[in-house]
Design a protein around this motif. Structure first.
Motif, short mmCIF file in Angstrom:
data_model
loop_
_atom_site.label_atom_id
_atom_site.label_comp_id
_atom_site.label_asym_id
_atom_site.label_seq_id
_atom_site.Cartn_x
_atom_site.Cartn_y
_atom_site.Cartn_z
N UNK A 12 45.30 49.72 44.87
CA UNK A 12 45.97 49.22 43.67
C UNK A 12 46.65 47.87 43.94
N UNK A 13 47.32 47.77 45.08
CA UNK A 13 47.98 46.51 45.45
C UNK A 13 46.96 45.37 45.54
N UNK A 14 45.87 45.62 46.25
CA UNK A 14 44.82 44.60 46.39
C UNK A 14 44.28 44.22 45.01
N UNK A 15 44.02 45.21 44.17
CA UNK A 15 43.49 44.95 42.84
C UNK A 15 44.42 44.08 42.00
N UNK A 16 45.71 44.42 42.01
CA UNK A 16 46.69 43.62 41.25
C UNK A 16 46.78 42.20 41.80
N UNK A 17 46.78 42.08 43.11
CA UNK A 17 46.86 40.77 43.76
C UNK A 17 45.68 39.90 43.33
N UNK A 19 43.46 40.44 40.73
CA UNK A 19 43.36 40.28 39.27
C UNK A 19 44.34 39.25 38.73
N UNK A 20 45.50 39.12 39.37
CA UNK A 20 46.53 38.20 38.88
C UNK A 20 46.54 36.87 39.64
N UNK A 21 45.55 36.67 40.50
CA UNK A 21 45.50 35.46 41.33
C UNK A 21 46.77 35.32 42.17
N UNK A 22 47.27 36.44 42.64
CA UNK A 22 48.43 36.44 43.53
C UNK A 22 49.79 36.52 42.85
N UNK A 23 49.83 36.40 41.52
CA UNK A 23 51.13 36.44 40.83
C UNK A 23 51.76 37.82 40.89
N UNK A 24 50.94 38.86 40.85
CA UNK A 24 51.44 40.24 40.94
C UNK A 24 50.92 40.82 42.26
N UNK A 25 51.78 40.97 43.21
CA UNK A 25 51.37 41.52 44.50
C UNK A 25 51.74 40.63 45.68
N UNK A 27 54.57 39.26 46.18
CA UNK A 27 55.86 39.82 46.63
C UNK A 27 55.78 41.33 46.44
N UNK A 28 56.00 42.06 47.53
CA UNK A 28 55.95 43.52 47.53
C UNK A 28 57.23 44.02 48.19
N UNK A 33 53.59 39.08 50.84
CA UNK A 33 52.40 39.68 51.42
C UNK A 33 51.20 38.76 51.21
N UNK A 34 50.29 38.85 52.13
CA UNK A 34 49.01 38.14 52.01
C UNK A 34 47.91 39.18 52.06
N UNK A 35 46.71 38.75 51.71
CA UNK A 35 45.53 39.59 51.86
C UNK A 35 44.72 39.03 53.02
N UNK A 36 44.51 39.87 54.02
CA UNK A 36 43.73 39.50 55.20
C UNK A 36 42.36 40.15 55.07
N UNK A 37 41.31 39.36 55.19
CA UNK A 37 39.95 39.91 55.17
C UNK A 37 39.33 39.68 56.54
#
Length: 141
Positions: A12-17, A19-25, A27-28, A33-37
């Protein structure tokens, strides 16, 4: 970590991040937070993980901690980036390639302090495990 092992709140966190282009997610729980791939070391598939991060002031370097909550084993994402240090990051709306390395003994104390100031529980995690928790530096490629 297989897809079915990823907890629902993480998906869910990844999806919100995303979907919102980082605006939602981004800050957690009050922290960035960042997304590491990473590339799966056994599967070769891309794996994305949300992680708390710090930034080295004045540099294009980000810092993450392979704590896994103080578990006895390193997190899969860490093992993946040790095997393949070329990773992708999303920091808010900014997406870019990066190269990862485990902080050296000389680098680690200052970076650990940076990260424990952001998320004090890292000190608790280290206290509950005999494993030395790695600190990872991510440098924009």
């Amino acid at each position: 970590m297989t897809e079915r092992q990823v907890p629902g709140w993480v998906k869910e966190h990844i999806g919100r991040y995303l979907d919102s282009n980082g605006e939602d997610g981004h800050i957690w729980n009050g922290v960035p937070t960042l997304l590491l791939t990473t590339t799966g070391r056994r599967t070769g598939k891309s794996r994305t993980t949300p992680l708390i991060y710090g930034k080295v002031e004045g540099e294009e370097k980000y810092v993450i901690v392979a704590s896994r909550g103080g578990a006895t084993h390193h997190p899969s994402w860490y093992l993946n980036l040790v095997e393949t240090p070329a990773v992708q990051l999303r920091v808010g709306a900014d997406c870019f390639d990066a190269t990862a390395h485990t902080a050296s003994a000389e680098e680690k104390p200052a970076l650990w302090t940076l990260m424990a100031d952001i998320w004090p529980a890292y000190n608790d995690y280290q206290a509950k495990t005999a494993r030395e928790i790695p600190v990872v530096v991510l440098k924009r490629a």
